[in-house]
Motif scaffolding. Structure first.
Motif, PDB file in Angstrom:
ATOM      1  N   VAL A   1       0.856  -1.179   0.000  1.00 16.71           N
ATOM      2  CA  VAL A   1       0.000   0.000   0.000  1.00 16.71           C
ATOM      3  C   VAL A   1       0.892   1.229   0.000  1.00 16.71           C
ATOM      4  O   VAL A   1       1.853   1.298   0.757  1.00 16.71           O
ATOM      5  CB  VAL A   1      -0.903   0.016   1.253  1.00 16.71           C
TER       6      VAL A   1
ATOM      7  N   PHE B   1       0.534   5.616  -0.223  1.00 19.19           N
ATOM      8  CA  PHE B   1      -0.240   6.843  -0.406  1.00 19.19           C
ATOM      9  C   PHE B   1       0.385   7.959   0.420  1.00 19.19           C
ATOM     10  O   PHE B   1       1.215   7.704   1.294  1.00 19.19           O
ATOM     11  CB  PHE B   1      -1.710   6.656  -0.036  1.00 19.19           C
TER      12      PHE B   1
ATOM     13  N   ILE C   1     -10.497   5.933   3.945  1.00 18.61           N
ATOM     14  CA  ILE C   1     -10.226   4.602   3.420  1.00 18.61           C
ATOM     15  C   ILE C   1     -11.514   3.809   3.536  1.00 18.61           C
ATOM     16  O   ILE C   1     -11.973   3.493   4.648  1.00 18.61           O
ATOM     17  CB  ILE C   1      -9.071   3.923   4.161  1.00 18.61           C
TER      18      ILE C   1
ATOM     19  N   GLY D   1     -14.098   0.517   2.308  1.00 15.98           N
ATOM     20  CA  GLY D   1     -13.946  -0.892   2.001  1.00 15.98           C
ATOM     21  C   GLY D   1     -14.784  -1.724   2.950  1.00 15.98           C
ATOM     22  O   GLY D   1     -15.102  -1.281   4.058  1.00 15.98           O
TER      23      GLY D   1
ATOM     24  N   GLN E   1      -7.874  -3.238   6.127  1.00 16.08           N
ATOM     25  CA  GLN E   1      -7.816  -1.931   6.789  1.00 16.08           C
ATOM     26  C   GLN E   1      -7.248  -2.061   8.193  1.00 16.08           C
ATOM     27  O   GLN E   1      -6.420  -1.258   8.613  1.00 16.08           O
ATOM     28  CB  GLN E   1      -9.216  -1.290   6.880  1.00 16.08           C
TER      29      GLN E   1
ATOM     30  N   LEU F   1      -9.639   6.470  -0.673  1.00 20.73           N
ATOM     31  CA  LEU F   1      -8.938   5.285  -1.156  1.00 20.73           C
ATOM     32  C   LEU F   1      -9.827   4.096  -0.820  1.00 20.73           C
ATOM     33  O   LEU F   1     -10.389   4.030   0.280  1.00 20.73           O
ATOM     34  CB  LEU F   1      -7.597   5.120  -0.452  1.00 20.73           C
ATOM     35  N   VAL F   2      -9.964   3.169  -1.750  1.00 20.52           N
ATOM     36  CA  VAL F   2     -10.802   2.011  -1.474  1.00 20.52           C
ATOM     37  C   VAL F   2      -9.903   0.798  -1.327  1.00 20.52           C
ATOM     38  O   VAL F   2      -9.017   0.569  -2.153  1.00 20.52           O
ATOM     39  CB  VAL F   2     -11.817   1.782  -2.608  1.00 20.52           C
ATOM     40  N   MET F   3     -10.107   0.035  -0.276  1.00 18.39           N
ATOM     41  CA  MET F   3      -9.298  -1.173  -0.091  1.00 18.39           C
ATOM     42  C   MET F   3     -10.103  -2.400  -0.428  1.00 18.39           C
ATOM     43  O   MET F   3     -11.267  -2.530  -0.046  1.00 18.39           O
ATOM     44  CB  MET F   3      -8.775  -1.255   1.345  1.00 18.39           C
ATOM     45  N   TYR F   4      -9.457  -3.287  -1.151  1.00 20.11           N
ATOM     46  CA  TYR F   4     -10.084  -4.564  -1.458  1.00 20.11           C
ATOM     47  C   TYR F   4      -9.004  -5.637  -1.467  1.00 20.11           C
ATOM     48  O   TYR F   4      -7.962  -5.450  -2.093  1.00 20.11           O
ATOM     49  CB  TYR F   4     -10.805  -4.510  -2.811  1.00 20.11           C
TER      50      TYR F   4
ATOM     51  N   VAL G   1      -4.976  -1.249  -2.161  1.00 18.87           N
ATOM     52  CA  VAL G   1      -5.820  -0.126  -2.544  1.00 18.87           C
ATOM     53  C   VAL G   1      -6.286  -0.371  -3.975  1.00 18.87           C
ATOM     54  O   VAL G   1      -5.489  -0.405  -4.901  1.00 18.87           O
ATOM     55  CB  VAL G   1      -5.057   1.202  -2.448  1.00 18.87           C
ATOM     56  N   SER G   2      -7.595  -0.579  -4.113  1.00 22.17           N
ATOM     57  CA  SER G   2      -8.090  -0.940  -5.447  1.00 22.17           C
ATOM     58  C   SER G   2      -8.359   0.297  -6.276  1.00 22.17           C
ATOM     59  O   SER G   2      -8.575   0.206  -7.469  1.00 22.17           O
ATOM     60  CB  SER G   2      -9.350  -1.792  -5.329  1.00 22.17           C
TER      61      SER G   2
ATOM     62  N   GLU H   1      -8.574   5.030  -6.231  1.00 19.06           N
ATOM     63  CA  GLU H   1      -8.720   6.287  -5.520  1.00 19.06           C
ATOM     64  C   GLU H   1      -9.780   7.116  -6.210  1.00 19.06           C
ATOM     65  O   GLU H   1      -9.867   7.150  -7.434  1.00 19.06           O
ATOM     66  CB  GLU H   1      -7.389   7.041  -5.504  1.00 19.06           C
TER      67      GLU H   1
END
Lengths: 350, 511, 304
Positions: free
Chosen positions: B273, B275, B285, B287, B293, B469-472, B476-477, B479
């Motif tokens: 990750v 950023f 963030i 998700g 996370q 930011l999206v977490m998957y 981070v999948s 922004e």
């Protein structure tokens, strides 16, 4: 309304007391002891005697039990399940006796050196358990307990072989120099060892309520996760607390040597279960520092009282242990949440 | 199965959690029960399911008044419940989980697994819910776990299905699959109660809506006779809070810089990750819970050593530093779990307030504490953050959830550090407290602090963040800039590794 | 050293040491799996040892002695349940109290009933004899270990697979595992976790009671104050290390038992008794340290 509320608060304790009394009564009836004599024997044994000789014995025992109780209390309040007080006590007692026997010099200096050596030995033994937990992942509960055994046998070996007082025919060390013996209070057979315990208690009180270190360890004891989250140095606190605990246990060992036995006798610190009595003395009052000496005195009185009961009414004095266990069983459930057991089981990643 | 609750009251000590609620549940109907946290929805359903005992009122099923000694009675009567926190055993197989507490036994009390398997195969076929029965539960995804919970209920042949916040942990796709299953139950004539606080879902699937507020039932009507706005007003009891105003400001210098950070995790590691977070901005963030996370936060705060990568706070490398060192370098942290990590519940408010402060001189003189200074500080927090509590000496445990959280937020924000990490800061608190906490975070942002907001509540992230930011699956999948943030865009990123600009397949129908 | 290990009488002595630890640890495993933190195994064992002597002395048969031991152990389990489960006392505190209670009650009753202190031996205490297994006893090394042991040893051996299957496939076994992992789920399923834990405690008491019987009426025919001598704690360590899984537990108990018996053997070889007494604890500590360290490393992901 208020009276009703008081009733509600008091009643469970009354019932608890009745239960405990009923169990003790059942044991007395079981051995066919004359009740009146048993009771007066108990009272005499704990508080009576010629010129209060038995009371002095009770106080002398109080000094050791309270000392051990203070030692474990500091650990428990910090959330550390150090039940290795016995090993720390033995390490201290042995170190004190050997230092006093081997070290030449002016008696007072020898005494001071021996006490310091005892505290150091106790602290190191406690630290060993802490290191095992922090760096090896051995849960403190079992680690500290298992460490009791090696030191017990080591001390036993020391006074059975290299440092044995052979002419005495007993498994014990030589006497420590007579000049290092703790003085008696004027006109009594009570040594001043209890003053050391009182000092330790005073230290524990101030430490627990008014010092930054005590505050931090208290937070760690209430919630180790919280302590870590707000950035307290948990490892350092753990080791320091264990060292303090161990040092006090070692001090108690030294008191037993210089105040009571004046030498190290095999089993003298193990057989009377001082460490375990100290633990239950703390649990009885839910780890409240100022109440610990009272609790220590109470259990000392139960033990000397039981001895009195044996003399007066032929009740085996081992009843004391049963009474203590029963009290703790009943009280443990009333003072719930005294220990956070989840923390104690932790796999050691503190 | 037709259920009527008549004048039900549930008390916990002096608190009345449910106050004289009467409610009817009809077969072949999906009945949504809505309200904010603490409104009494879950308590009411736990009562119906026999987990808590009512102080007053009755349960009538098909015209017969019933009393439960334990949930076992309710289960026998045909009730089934899927709890918000799954009631499952990670170390057991799916099959073992399903039969647990309703085991078909053979000789000597040994469980007849073959019989259970045969029955489950039949159920899976008729309702289209299937999970590998021999898989270990701990390895399943959240959606699969929920399927196991539903199989459990079906296995017990329930006619009434209660689901407590079933979509809270699901991806939009998993939610769609769940709703399809629920529709099939409705078609089969079963009664379904859906406890939720998401109005979109209510509008999508419910036949009837009941609204609870502060333990009372404030409305109950067919969906057709009400509107989203009306329901929302019922939930909060009056006017809705206005959307939060945001002051446009240019972000300042980089406060937190994360570079190729990886963190160990069971299964697959989290990361890498990377950023940057600048002064005066809130980076959210988003998700679904469990996508890395928590591990990321632990590595940033110092609770866990990262496996590799670099973290810099105001230009200083901190990935090897302890929690305490990071905090004194300028990091504050509002943890998700206030009960365990945010507070020491057994300690006083004053003790909690001063924990983790690095201005040691203001509460200590040498090795000794200045107790009055600590109490004074606690009183300031109580006033500034409008915490309702008896006083600095009261135990933290005596406060309500919202006030506990305000104390945590107050303690951390009052340190005024350049960086604040807030992890689900409004989880499980009442609307008033949510509003207040959001306001405080915005105030910090406007004052030039850098804020990292980790939240599983999409609304919260969208409302507060300058960038999202999206977490998957541990990385981070994608922004999304705050302005262009749309549910669909973020929702798509929440369910896919590919950061493709257009939503991946199957996402089109998300409302 | 090798001679010693191959000495048939050494092999034959191992089960005497393994049996009490194994039985107590299996009992502890039941509690561990049920989510009861029972570290009172020491007290349970000691109670069993005393009750076994009591039963064997008055009935004249070791079987009633063993039955009395089981009953006494189960009673201790009930005491634990009363104070830990029903009255909600802390498990560690209750354990400590029960260990003290066992030490106190046994010494108290020793004097009250038999009027002796320290130890009680009497020809009227009939212990378990050795059971010879015809063909098996001729196998080298293993033969003397497997044959000629007390029935309690065979019971302990059989308990391992029985407990394994019980936990895996029995209704109560399943529920015990659930009580230990997610008790709330049991409650939601309408089963009282406390009842399940109570049963686990009673079972634990019965197994520990048998372990105590091995100490007092199979290894010897007498009762000595505090004769459990830390074996219950070693069993606790075995349970913690294996998280209560029967087969690993068996291996650990075998290891601890072998060291125990080894220390007994080397006593005759000039090493001071204190050091040989220390050996079982040092061995336990060593195993504990090695396994904990290895596990902690693995948990951190350094080894995979």
């Amino acid at each position: 309304m208020a009276a009703h509320g008081t009733m509600r608060a008091v009643l469970p304790w009354v019932i608890t007391l009745l239960w405990i009394a009923a169990i003790i009564l059942a044991l007395l009836l079981f051995v066919g002891a004359p009740l009146g004599e048993a009771l007066s024997g108990f009272w005499q044994g704990a508080f009576g005697g010629r010129r209060h000789a038995y009371l002095m014995a009770t106080l002398s025992r109080t000094a050791l039990i309270t000392g051990m109780a203070i030692s474990v209390m500091l650990s428990f309040r910090a959330g550390l399940f150090n039940i290795g007080g016995e090993g720390q006590l033995v390490a201290g007692g042995l170190a004190a006796a050997l230092t006093a026997i081997l070290l030449p010099g002016p008696p007072l200096l020898v005494l001071v050196a021996a006490i310091l050596a005892a505290m150091l030995a106790g602290a190191l033994w406690a630290l060993l358990a802490g290191v095992l937990q922090l760096y090896m992942g051995v849960p403190l509960l079992v680690g500290s307990l298992l460490l009791n055994y090696p030191v017990r046998y080591l001390a036993s070996y020391a006074v059975a072989h290299p440092f044995r007082d052979v002419p005495s025919g007993m498994v014990q060390s030589h006497l420590v120099p007579q000049e290092t013996w703790l003085a008696y209070f004027p006109g009594t057979r009570l040594d001043i060892g209890i003053l050391f315990t009182l000092a330790a208690t005073a230290f524990a009180l101030v430490y627990s309520y008014w010092t930054v270190h005590g505050y931090h360890t208290r937070l760690n004891g209430l919630s180790a996760d919280f302590a870590r989250t707000v950035g307290l140095p948990v490892r350092r606190l753990t080791l320091q607390t264990l060292a303090i605990s161990g040092a006090i246990a070692g001090l108690v060992g030294a008191i037993a040597v210089f105040g009571i036995h004046h030498r190290y006798i095999d089993g003298m610190l193990v057989q009377p279960l001082y460490a375990w009595t100290g633990i239950i003395a703390v649990l009885l009052v839910g780890m409240v520092p100022w109440a610990v000496p009272l609790s220590g005195f109470f259990f000392a009185a139960v033990q000397t009282g039981a001895a009195g009961m044996e003399r007066a009414a032929g009740v085996p004095k081992e009843i004391a242990l049963v009474i203590q266990a029963v009290i703790i069983l009943f009280v443990a459930s009333r003072v719930s949440g005294a220990l956070s057991s989840k923390e104690g089981r932790g796999d050691g990643h503190a | 199965m037709r259920i009527a609750l008549n004048g039900v009251t549930v008390r916990f000590g002096l608190v009345t959690a449910v106050d004289g609620v009467s409610l009817g549940i009809e077969p072949g109907e999906i009945h949504a029960l809505v309200g904010e946290n603490g409104a009494g929805k879950s308590t009411l359903m736990n009562m119906l399911f026999g987990l808590v005992k009512p102080a007053d009122g009755t349960i009538v099923i098909d015209g017969v008044e019933r009393r439960w000694a334990s949930p076992q009675d309710a289960i026998r009567a045909g009730l089934g419940m899927v709890h918000q926190h799954f009631m499952l055993q990670d170390s057991m197989s799916v099959l073992e989980n399903i039969v647990l507490c309703a085991e078909p036994v053979g000789r000597f009390g040994f469980v007849d697994f073959a019989r259970a398997r045969a029955r489950l195969d039949a159920i899976a076929e008729s309702h289209g819910v299937s999970v590998d029965l021999d898989g270990q539960l701990g390895r399943l995804s959240v959606g699969e776990r929920q399927a196991v919970e539903i199989l459990k209920v079906l296995y017990r042949e329930a006619d009434l299905l209660i689901l407590d916040e079933p979509t809270a942990v699901l991806t939009p796709q998993e939610k769609d699959r769940l709703f399809d299953t629920l529709r099939s139950f409705r078609a089969a004539g079963k009664a379904i109660v859906l406890i939720t606080h998401k109005l979109d879902e209510v509008m999508e699937i419910a036949d009837r809506v009941s609204v609870m507020r502060a333990g009372r039932l404030v409305a109950s009507a067919p969906l057709a006779e009400t509107s989203k706005e009306e329901i929302a007003r019922g939930i909060v009891g009056g006017v809705l809070p206005a959307p939060r105003a945001r002051r446009a400001q240019k972000p300042g210098e980089v406060v937190l810089s994360v570079d190729a950070l990886t963190v160990a995790r069971r299964g697959r590691d989290v990361g890498p990750v990377s950023f940057d977070l600048r002064a005066g901005e809130i980076v959210g963030i988003a998700g679904v819970s469990g996508n890395g996370q928590a591990e990321l936060v632990r590595a940033l705060t110092g609770l866990e050593r990262p496996r590799s990568g670099a973290v810099s706070l105001r230009g200083e490398r901190i990935e090897g530093r302890s929690v305490g060192e990071r905090r004194s370098l300028g990091l504050s942290y509002i943890p998700e779990d206030r009960q365990r990590m945010g507070l020491a519940l057994g300690a006083s408010v004053s003790d909690n307030a001063s924990a983790g402060r690095d201005d040691r001189r203001s509460f200590a003189a040498g090795p000794f504490l200045k107790l009055s200074a600590m109490a004074r500080f606690a009183r300031t927090l109580i006033e500034n953050y409008r915490i309702r509590v008896a006083g600095p000496r009261a135990r933290a445990a005596t406060m309500s959830g919202g006030n506990k959280q305000k104390l945590v937020v107050g303690r951390e924000l009052s340190r005024a550090t350049p960086l604040v990490i807030a992890e689900n800061p409004t989880w499980g608190v009442d609307i008033g407290a949510i509003d207040f906490i959001h306001g405080e975070l915005m105030r910090m942002r406007d004052a030039g602090h850098a804020i990292l907001l980790i939240s599983t509540e999409l609304d919260e992230v969208i409302a507060l963040s300058d960038r999202i930011l999206v977490m998957y699956d541990g990385v981070v999948s994608g922004e999304v800039a705050g302005g262009e943030a749309s549910r669909e865009r973020v929702g798509a990123l929440m369910t896919s590794r590919a950061a493709a600009p257009s939503g991946p397949e199957g996402m089109g129908e998300v409302a | 050293m090798l001679d010693l290990l191959l000495d048939p009488s050494f092999a034959a002595s191992i089960p005497r040491f393994v049996t009490p630890i194994l039985l107590a640890a299996l009992g502890g495993a039941l509690c561990e799996r049920a989510g009861v933190f029972n570290i009172a195994l020491e007290g349970f064992l000691l109670t069993g040892a005393f009750a076994a002597v009591l039963g064997a002395y008055y009935s004249g048969t070791p079987y009633l002695g063993a039955a009395a031991a089981m009953a006494a152990g189960m009673a201790m389990g009930l005491v634990f349940a009363e104070f830990n489960l029903r009255r909600d006392g802390d498990a560690i505190v209750v354990s400590i109290a029960i260990n003290l209670l066992a030490a106190g009650l046994t010494t108290f009753l020793l004097r009250a009933i038999f009027n002796v202190t320290g130890a009680f031996s009497d020809p009227a205490i009939v212990g378990f004899g050795a059971i010879r297994l015809p063909l098996i006893e001729d196998i080298p090394v293993l033969g003397p270990m497997l044959s000629g042991q007390s029935i309690l040893f065979y019971a302990a051996l059989a308990s391992v697979p029985v407990l394994h299957v019980f936990l895996a496939r029995h209704r109560l076994g399943l529920r015990i595992r659930a009580a230990g992992e997610n008790a709330e789920a049991l409650r939601a399923g309408g089963v009282s976790p406390r009842r399940v834990q109570l049963l686990a405690l009673v079972g634990c008491g019965a197994l520990c009671g048998l372990g105590g019987a091995q100490l007092s009426i199979a290894n010897v025919n007498l009762f000595v104050e505090n004769m459990s001598a830390g074996r219950g704690w070693i069993a606790v360590v075995a349970v913690l290390l294996t998280r209560g899984r029967p087969w690993p537990l068996f291996c650990i108990a075998l290891l601890f038992g072998a060291v125990d018996s080894l220390s007994f053997r080397v006593q005759g070889m000039g090493l001071a008794q204190q050091f040989t007494d220390m050996m079982p604890y040092l061995a336990t500590l060593t195993v504990l340290i090695v396994l904990s360290w290895w596990r902690a490393r693995r948990a951190r992901g350094d080894v995979s």
